[in-house]
Design a protein around this motif. Structure first.
Motif, mmCIF file in Angstrom:
data_model
loop_
_atom_site.group_PDB
_atom_site.id
_atom_site.type_symbol
_atom_site.label_atom_id
_atom_site.label_comp_id
_atom_site.label_asym_id
_atom_site.label_seq_id
_atom_site.Cartn_x
_atom_site.Cartn_y
_atom_site.Cartn_z
ATOM 1 N N TRP A 998 0.720 -0.855 -0.462
ATOM 2 C CA TRP A 998 -0.152 0.347 0.369
ATOM 3 C C TRP A 998 1.316 1.149 0.492
ATOM 4 C CZ3 TRP A 998 -4.244 2.546 -0.942
ATOM 5 C CH2 TRP A 998 -4.388 3.865 0.137
ATOM 6 N N ASN A 999 2.061 1.206 0.758
ATOM 7 C CA ASN A 999 2.982 2.147 0.450
ATOM 8 C C ASN A 999 3.356 2.600 -0.620
ATOM 9 O OD1 ASN A 999 2.126 2.835 3.735
ATOM 10 N ND2 ASN A 999 4.130 1.616 3.793
ATOM 11 N N ASP A 1002 1.256 3.818 -3.491
ATOM 12 C CA ASP A 1002 0.714 5.171 -2.660
ATOM 13 C C ASP A 1002 1.891 6.586 -2.705
ATOM 14 O OD1 ASP A 1002 -0.958 7.596 -1.133
ATOM 15 O OD2 ASP A 1002 1.242 7.412 0.012
ATOM 16 N N GLN A 1006 1.752 9.939 -5.436
ATOM 17 C CA GLN A 1006 2.497 10.875 -5.674
ATOM 18 C C GLN A 1006 3.287 11.389 -6.216
ATOM 19 O OE1 GLN A 1006 3.265 10.893 -1.048
ATOM 20 N NE2 GLN A 1006 1.463 10.760 -0.798
ATOM 21 N N THR A 1069 -6.619 0.621 -2.460
ATOM 22 C CA THR A 1069 -5.237 0.767 -3.553
ATOM 23 C C THR A 1069 -6.042 1.554 -5.413
ATOM 24 O OG1 THR A 1069 -3.664 -0.523 -2.826
ATOM 25 C CG2 THR A 1069 -2.989 0.719 -4.800
ATOM 26 N N HIS A 1073 -6.485 4.874 -6.207
ATOM 27 C CA HIS A 1073 -5.117 5.581 -7.528
ATOM 28 C C HIS A 1073 -5.592 5.389 -8.851
ATOM 29 C CE1 HIS A 1073 -2.896 6.596 -3.538
ATOM 30 N NE2 HIS A 1073 -3.506 5.415 -3.309
#
Length: 1718
Positions: A998-999, A1002, A1006, A1069, A1073
């Motif tokens: 998940w990180n 992300d 970004q 996710t 996104h």
């Protein structure tokens, strides 16, 4: 001095004059008889005062000029010797003096007056006050007058009255101080006349004239001081004429006070200096002669009656003067001070009395605390050739005194030991060598060779240089005042304050045992501090020197050398050389003998200070001597001998005893002096054979304390140790071993477990072990401040120790890890010069790492990895990434460790990788593939611990280093994270790996622009791997596809926790996104990730076992909702279905771009939802409905981006309105969604087709799940939450389908709702769903049903007129729900218990409580009928009749209803409905023919219910219910009877019968005295019915068509009246004297009035309208009226008379009657 400005104030002056006048009047009054001269003088002065006051000039000046005359009457009053007159006079004189209104002449007169009073012995205290006031107010008293005032006070001091003596003594001291303060004030004013020069010849002659070289005030002070010296010397004074006696002690006190307080006068005026040399010093030496002569006496204690014995008061005061002379006048009296100092040293000799030696020590203590004095001593005496070494003699004298205390103790010979009294105050460990007593605080003391001496003055540890110059005891002995701050300096002296009044004693005090030793000890302490202050300057002051000042020792020495001149260095060296030998001898003895921690600490601080001073001055011999003493004191005596003889490099002098000497006795005495705090095994050494150190060794608290001091020395002064490092480190290693301290991470030492070593540590020292470890660490941390040479000395010493430990380990003896740990610690703090130490340190550590001993090997690897990590993290200059050679050399030891195959080394390598990433990851540009490869080489065969260690590195990579990793390696990061997710060794690692994915997602989002750019600039397949990429997909989308695919694989993992976490991450996710993907990529996500995931989860969930698997659960307690694989997979299915539905909802606009694929995907998803909803798993089914709900929360509003909106979304009102075809809505929709401008109509059809399929799915779910079961064998009943969720789904679905919602759809919906409501609740769940009686409310399912019905009503009302045909069906539905409130429905053939009959979950199925729900439906009906009553469909469907028919059931039951609120609500609702419906019924008579009969029956059943009133009904509730009945009658009166002509006759007759029945009902009482029954009678109701009957009988109707209702009313009324009158007459006869109840009387009066009115109306009415039967009934009433004439009630009698008068016309002849009666 008085404030002149205030005295000149007019108000003050006026007050003064008034007071003087008052005093004069009082004086005149008191003396007018016996003393006429006083009276006469007083009156004259009064006139004078008035004259002065009348002047406009300065009145005070007038007073001063006339003060002699003004004082005359007061002086006469004092001459009378009359006490009262004297008091008045002295008061007035003091008033004049205080206002500065006295001239010089007047002051002389006052003194004469006071002298006379003094000689007569009257008012002595008042005299002293007046004299002090006269001198202190101003300067008018000088010269001879001043001398006379002083003599007056001195003579009063020697009177017989003790009060006067003490007051005079204080006054004299004050006056002496005032005289000298005048000099200081005079010196501040510049002299106007030039003075003569001083003449020594003139000064040598004693005279009463002041020297001409002095100004007036100074001359007075000179003469006063000269006479004081004369008086002390027993000579006659020159100036103080009239003195008769003077004590030497008091004179010495006055001299000492002047010398101490006014040194500036003696310095500025040579005349005073002359007095010092010529008078004071010879006087002191002369008075010391008894002490000097006594020195030659016998050494035994002096006899109290010895003639030549020194006189204590004189000696004490002389020493105070000597102390002041040395402190303040050393520069003036250098030679004399040498004599005084020599005398002080001689006073320390053993032949002197103990009190005299203590006094000398106290004076020395006062001198030692003044650095400038000590410096002057050394410069003036010790550094001068052929001069006495005063400073050396002082130190040696104190040392000799201390040694003599142990040779000849005060309590007796050494063999005697402590006295019995001393044992009481001694430490518990001193009594027989064993601790005794409880709660006894041990007294600080010194013990040596059996001699125990207490330490009675305790200075707190860490005390900085004191600002006080005297301690408490010395101040008291020397007679000084004690400052308040002294109590912070001397703590434990309370019980020794025996000399508080020592100035009044003649005999010397008994000095307590240990006091002399205590003062001598603190003299040494202050001497050390003073020397340290002189050598190091203010930097030694702890309050000013920061502890963490980072300068190297060499720099410190250079700075010291630059600031110190050659002469100063010589001075410092002389200070040390003169003192160190005596100091070391005394301190070593005290350290050995000390039994107190604070005293030991002070000794150690002194030794530490000398080591520091010797190092700074490069004096190696004294430095090594003190270090050797410290090392010996740190270890047990016999242990120290062995170690120091082996390794010592300092001569042992007198301490080199052989081990065969009396070690046992030495240990015993050492243990008595200090408590044993640790017992451990000695450290083996290579120099001795195996087994030589097998016996345990004991460490005392003093050893630990000395160890602390040794650590402090090494820490603060490591730069001066040189080769002594080996001795210091060897000592520390042995101490650490004995204490059982083991190395920990970073090289610091920590206490080991009690069972792991042989050390026995007491509780007292256990808390100190972390402190010692911290001190050791700080010692080696301070090596960063050493120069390179000193650092190599330290490293060499550590390597030698480590080599010795390795040799011990080869011989199977336990090695010490101290050296290895401290090598690591030293290396860590010296990374700034890593090139210097790296090769020798790491080379030795690599040798250690290859040692076969496990402990050594592990610590070697630990040290290397730690050093590598720290070296890489260190900020080098230039940076490390620019110095590849240095980076390679740093990493080389880590690479060498790879050749070792032990698992522990692999573990340390992984830990090292983690630390490298943490500290130096930003420099691993080209090393990431290698690092990731090492991290990702994790298989299921490797241990759990290694997996965790490797995963920590991955976590660090993802959290901190993703931005600096080249984008071509990002898929490697995803793959490594997925590998950790799939591994089976550690569940927590797998779960955390999912979180890392998940990180990563992300991060992708970004940094999307940068990643896209980077991937486009590096298109090489070798650099960028795209494993899941298909044709037409961009590299960036391929990165996302890789992430989604890996998460999809984790969503079907065998472990439930992993599945849940991966599913949540996948859909979060996509939701967060997914908008970044292109449209074609979304198609791949849909068909390659989402729907395959749904199919796999459904398949695995269906095939999951339903039994518990004990082997997989182990000892973990699992909740019953997750204790089988089926239940666990159910959770996964719920999560997956919800996630896909949420994705469809959020990304519907993108997905609708596939016009061909989206309907198929929509239908497929609905099929999954329907299958899940029909599943006989409550969790899955309710989750399916919630997913269905989420799909319905969709708007058609467009957004600027494809980001997901937060759910739930607003209801799609705009979209729904658009489907109606409204052009305005079309325009609004086009303005909101430009993409659909040209396809609005087709889009609406497209949407309606989609929602129609959703409506079919909803109906199918509702119909199948609410169908009652045929039998109870295969029973599955949906839960209430599921049904609630299902019904809640309908309102948002209706918004989408309302355009095509038909009556048929409504009927199908109604059927589903009815069956859903009848579904019972399982007994286990009933307490949580069905509310209890005190808190009756609707259930969530019922609330949802009401919302659904409300949504339908709103839709029909807002919809076109064609939808109004649904009203009858809606009414039927609501009336059915109302009926549920009275008659509970059944659900098939299931046996249930009704609500309220169940107490606790004791049955299988329980029906719902429909009462609140039914009442809500009643409100719905009323509200809707008010709006729709006149609608054609409502009239044709006979809705009003159906409402009345449905309401009839609860109204008929009334008190028999399950809830009393039901029938109350229904009757009120019925009245509201009738108020609207009756006008409609009268307007459409044909449509309401059958309604009237139903209404009449309903009203009658309600008003006369078969269910009686409950006996527990309160009066208030009864009246409330009666009011409702009356309300119904009012409705009949207002809405029915006035329109009776338009109503069926039968209905009207039925209504009149109800009214008649109601009016009679109130009289149906069994007995006339039944008051309780009368209470329950519906009197108000009967009255209302009767008034209604009267209303329709009083009117004289002329129309024949109105006669029907009148006739009916009259007949009913007459019948009721007859019954009431008849009953009243009978009851009155039976009552006797007991009156009837008040309601009966009121009823009777009312009936009689009604009869009167009725007969009058009948007579006025047309005779044709009145039938004969009516008249006959009136006449039949007459006899009953006559029977009532005996009534005692006035109201009844009056009404009866009126009624009987109406019979007048009816009383006629019989024939007339017969004629009229035809």
């Amino acid at each position: 001095m008085a404030a002149g400005g205030n005295m000149r104030d007019p108000a003050v002056v006026k007050k003064l004059f008034e007071n003087l006048q008052s005093d004069l009047r009082l004086l005149s009054t008191e003396g007018k008889r016996k003393y006429p001269n006083v009276k006469e003088s007083s009156e004259q002065v009064q006139l004078k005062l008035r004259t002065i006051s009348a002047k406009t000039e300065d009145t005070i000046s007038g007073l001063v000029s006339a003060s002699a005359d003004i004082l005359h009457p007061f002086m006469l009053g004092c001459e009378t010797k009359n006490v009262k007159l004297i008091q008045i006079a002295l008061t007035a004189v003091q008033r004049l003096i205080s206002h500065e209104s006295v001239s010089v002449r007047a002051a002389d007169d006052i003194l004469t007056m006071l002298w006379g009073l003094m000689e007569s012995g009257q008012e002595e205290l008042k005299l002293l006050q007046t004299a002090i006031l006269l001198i202190t107010t101003n300067f008018v008293v000088q010269h001879e007058s001043l001398a006379k005032a002083m003599v007056l006070c001195l003579r009063l001091h020697f009177t017989k009255d003790s009060t006067t003596n003490n007051t005079a003594a204080a006054a004299i001291k004050h006056l002496v101080s005032i005289v000298f303060e005048r000099v200081i004030a005079e010196d501040k004013v510049q002299a106007q006349e030039k003075l003569d020069s001083m003449s020594e010849e003139e000064l040598k002659k004693g005279t009463n004239k002041a020297p001409h070289s002095l100004r007036p005030c100074a001359g007075d002070a000179y003469l006063l001081f000269q006479d004081l010296c004369q008086l002390v010397n027993a000579d006659q004074p020159y100036w103080l004429v009239g003195m008769t006696e003077m004590t030497r002690t008091f004179g010495l006190e006055l001299l000492e006070s002047v010398l101490s307080a006014f040194p500036v006068i003696f310095s500025q005026h040579k005349e005073f200096s002359f007095l010092l040399k010529e008078r004071v010093c010879p006087l002191v030496i002369k008075l010391f002669s008894p002490s000097l002569k006594y020195r030659q006496g016998a050494p035994s204690p002096p006899s109290p009656v010895a003639v030549e014995k020194p006189f204590f008061p004189i000696v004490m005061r002389l020493l105070r003067i000597v102390s002041s002379l040395i402190q303040f006048y050393y520069n003036l009296l250098t030679t004399e001070c040498e004599i005084f100092l020599s005398l002080l040293v001689k006073f320390l000799e053993p032949e002197k009395p103990m009190w005299q030696r203590c006094l000398a020590l106290e004076v020395l203590h006062k001198l030692f605390v003044q650095p400038e004095l000590v410096k002057s001593f050394c410069l003036s005496y010790d550094m001068k050739p052929h001069s006495t070494k005063i400073f050396r003699d002082m130190i040696n004298g104190i040392g000799a005194f201390i040694q003599s205390q142990f040779m000849n103790p005060p309590g007796g010979p050494a063999a005697q030991g402590p006295k019995p009294g001393d044992i009481q105050g001694s430490p518990p460990s001193l009594v027989a060598g064993m601790p005794v007593g409880g709660g006894v605080s041990p007294q600080p003391a010194f013990m040596y060779r059996g001699v125990w001496i207490p330490l009675i003055l305790v200075i707190p540890q860490g005390q900085t240089r004191p600002t006080l110059k005297h301690n408490y005891f010395s101040c008291r002995i020397l007679g000084e005042d004690v400052p308040r701050d002294a109590f912070t300096y001397v703590l434990s002296y309370d019980k020794y304050i025996y000399s508080l009044e020592m100035l009044d004693k003649v005999d010397p005090p008994t000095v307590p045992d240990g006091y002399g030793l205590s003062v001598g000890f603190y003299c040494l302490v202050e001497a050390v501090r003073t020397i340290q202050h002189l050598v190091e300057g203010e930097c030694c002051d702890k309050t000013e020197k920061p502890k963490d000042k980072k300068v190297t020792q060499s720099e410190d020495q250079q700075e010291s050398g630059q600031e110190t001149t050659g002469e100063e260095k010589k001075l410092y060296e002389e200070l040390v050389n003169s003192s160190w030998c005596g100091m070391l001898a005394a301190l070593a003895l005290l350290l050995d003998a000390s039994t107190d921690e604070s005293a030991t600490e002070s000794v150690l601080k002194c030794m530490e200070a000398y080591i520091s001073l010797c190092g700074k001055l490069e004096m190696s011999l004294p430095r090594d001597a003190f270090i050797t003493a410290l090392c010996k004191a740190s270890l047990p005596p016999h242990y120290a001998l062995t170690v120091l003889n082996t390794h010592g490099n300092v001569p042992q002098k007198g301490h080199a005893r052989s081990p065969s000497q009396d070690l046992q006795s030495t240990n015993l005495e050492a243990n008595e002096r200090s408590q044993v705090v640790a017992v451990g095994t000695p450290l083996p050494t290579a120099a001795l054979a195996v087994g030589a150190h097998q016996g345990p060794v004991m460490l005392t608290a003093k050893n630990i304390q000395c160890m602390r001091s040794l650590l402090a020395v090494a820490h603060c002064h490591g730069g001066i140790l040189g080769t002594a490092w080996h001795l210091v480190l060897t000592t520390l290693q042995h101490l650490v071993w004995i204490l059982g301290l083991k190395p920990s991470s970073g090289g610091s030492l920590k206490a080991s477990q009690p069972d792991s070593t042989g050390a026995v540590i007491t509780t007292a020292v256990m808390a100190d072990l972390p402190v010692l470890s911290s001190m050791l660490s700080r010692l080696f941390e301070s090596s960063q401040y050493l120069d390179d040479v000193a650092l190599h000395h330290l490293i060499d010493a550590l390597c030698k120790l480590s080599t010795e430990s390795m040799e011990l380990a080869y011989s199977n003896r336990e090695p010490s890890l101290f050296a290895v740990a401290k090598l690591l610690e030293t290396g860590l703090v010296n990374l700034s010069r890593v090139e210097i130490l790296w090769r020798p340190v790491t080379a030795h550590l690599l040798e250690v790492s290859q040692h076969p001993h496990t402990g050594l090997r592990n610590w070697g690897a630990e040290a290397i990895t730690h050093l590598v990590q720290s070296a890489l993290a260190y900020s080098h200059q230039p940076p490390l990434q620019q110095n590849l050679k240095l980076q390679s050399s740093i990493l080389a030891p880590l690479q060498d460790l790879s050749t070792i195959t032990q698992p522990d080394i692999r573990q340390k390598q992984l830990q090292c990788v983690f630390q490298i990433l943490h500290d130096n990851g930003d420099t691993l540009n080209h090393g990431w593939p290698l690092i990731l490869g090492v991290i990702g080489a994790v298989t299921n065969d490797q241990g759990e611990k290694l997996v965790q260690t490797a995963f920590q590195s991955l976590q660090l990579v993802v959290t901190d280093f993703l931005p600096i990793i080249p984008c071509c390696y990002l898929e490697d990061v995803v793959d490594v994270a997925a590998k950790f997710g799939l591994q089976k060794q550690e569940l927590n690692v797998s779960l955390t790996a999912v979180g890392l994915l998940w990180n990563i997602s992300d991060y992708f989002y970004q940094n999307r622009e940068r990643i896209k750019h980077d991937l486009e600039t590096r298109p090489s397949v070798e650099e960028v791997k795209v494993t899941e990429r298909s044709d037409g997909m961009s590299s960036f989308d391929g990165l996302w596809m890789c992430l989604f695919t890996r998460l999809g694989d984790l969503c079907v993992d065998a472990r439930p926790a992993v599945r849940k976490s991966a599913g949540q991450t996948l859909f979060s996710t996509i939701s967060a996104h997914g908008g970044l993907l292109k449209q074609e990529s979304w198609k791949k996500v849909l068909w390659k990730v989402l729907f395959p995931l749904l199919d796999n989860v459904k398949k695995l969930s269906s095939s999951a076992p339903t039994t518990k698997d004990e082997s997989t659960q182990g000892n973990i307690l699992i909740h019953h909702s997750r204790d089988t694989a089926e239940k666990q997979w159910a959770e996964t299915r719920v999560l997956t279905l919800a996630g896909v539905a949420r994705t469809f909802t959020a990304q519907r606009k993108i997905l609708q771009g596939f016009y061909k694929d989206f309907p198929h995907a929509w239908a497929l998803l609905l099929d999954h939802i329907e299958g899940a909803a029909l599943c006989q798993n409550a969790e899955i089914s309710i989750a399916a409905i919630k997913s269905f709900q989420e799909m319905l929360l969709i708007t058609k509003e467009d957004t600027s981006s494809y980001t997901i909106q937060t759910l739930p979304v607003k209801p799609p009102t705009a979209e729904a309105m658009n489907r109606t075809g409204d052009p305005a809505a079309d325009i609004k929709s086009k303005s909101q969604n430009e993409a659909d401008d040209d396809t609005t109509g087709s889009a609406n059809d497209y949407d309606i087709a989609l929602w129609s399929s959703a409506w079919k799915v909803w109906l199918n779910i509702g119909s199948q799940l609410t169908k009652p079961p045929e039998d109870s064998s295969s029973l599955y009943i949906p839960s209430q939450p599921f049904l609630t969720a299902l019904i809640q789904t309908f309102p948002p679905l209706l918004d989408h389908i309302k355009v095509r919602f038909s009556v048929t759809d409504l009927q199908k919906l109604s059927e589903v709702l009815k069956r859903a409501l009848t579904v019972p609740v399982h007994g286990d769940s009933s307490p949580f769903i069905i509310p209890t009686f005190p808190d009756v409310s609707t259930t969530p399912l019922q609330e949802a049903t009401l919302q659904a019905v409300e949504a339908i009503i709103k839709t029909v009302q807002e919809g076109p007129d064609s939808m109004h045909t649904m009203y009858p069906d809606i009414y039927d539905q609501l009336l059915t729900y109302v009926d549920y409130g009275v008659r509970v429905p059944k659900f098939g053939k299931i046996e249930t218990k009704q609500f309220g009959s169940v107490k606790g979950p004791t049955v299988d199925w329980v029906t719902m409580n429909f009462v609140p729900f039914a009442e809500r439906c009643v409100e719905f009906i009323v509200d809707m009928y008010k709006v729709t009553a006149s609608h054609t469909a409502v009239i044709q469907a006979q809705v009003l009749q159906n409402i009345i028919k449905t309401f009839r059931q609860p109204l008929n039951l009334k008190y028999g209803c399950p809830s009393q609120s039901t029938w109350m609500l229904v009757i009120n609702s019925l009245l509201n409905v009738l108020s609207v419906g009756l006008p409609v019924a009268r307007k459409h008579e044909k449509g309401f023919q059958s309604m009237w009969t139903e209404l009449g029956i309903t009203l009658e059943e309600f008003l006369f219910s078969k269910n009686p009133t409950p006996p527990t009904l309160s009066i208030e509730d009864f009246q409330r219910d009666e009011a409702l009945d009356c309300k119904v009658v009012f409705m009949i009166r207002d809405d029915i009877l006035p329109y009776a002509n338009s109503m069926p006759k039968e209905f009207v007759e039925q209504i009149m019968s109800i009214l008649n029945k109601g009016s009679i009902h109130s009289t149906s009482s069994d007995t006339f005295i039944d008051t309780d029954s009368s209470r329950k009678l519906r009197e108000e109701f009967a009255k209302t019915c009767f008034e209604t009957l009267l209303q329709f009988s009083y009117i004289n109707r002329s129309k024949t068509d109105e006669g029907c209702i009148t006739k009916l009313a009259v007949i009913s009324l007459l019948q009721r009246c007859q019954d009431v009158v008849k009953k009243y007459a009978e009851d009155e006869k039976l009552s006797g004297k007991c009156p009837l109840p008040r309601p009966r009387l009121a009823e009777m009066a009312s009936v009689l009035k009604a009869v009167t009115t009725l007969i009058a109306s009948l007579k006025r009415a047309p005779q044709a309208n009145v039938e004969v039967s009516v008249w006959n009934q009136v006449i039949q009433l007459y006899p009953y009226l006559v029977d009532c004439t005996t009534s005692p009630s006035p109201s009844v009698c009056k009404a009866l008379r009126d009624a009987l008068r109406e019979y007048k016309e009816l009383l006629s002849t019989p024939s007339l009657v017969m004629t009229n009666g035809r």
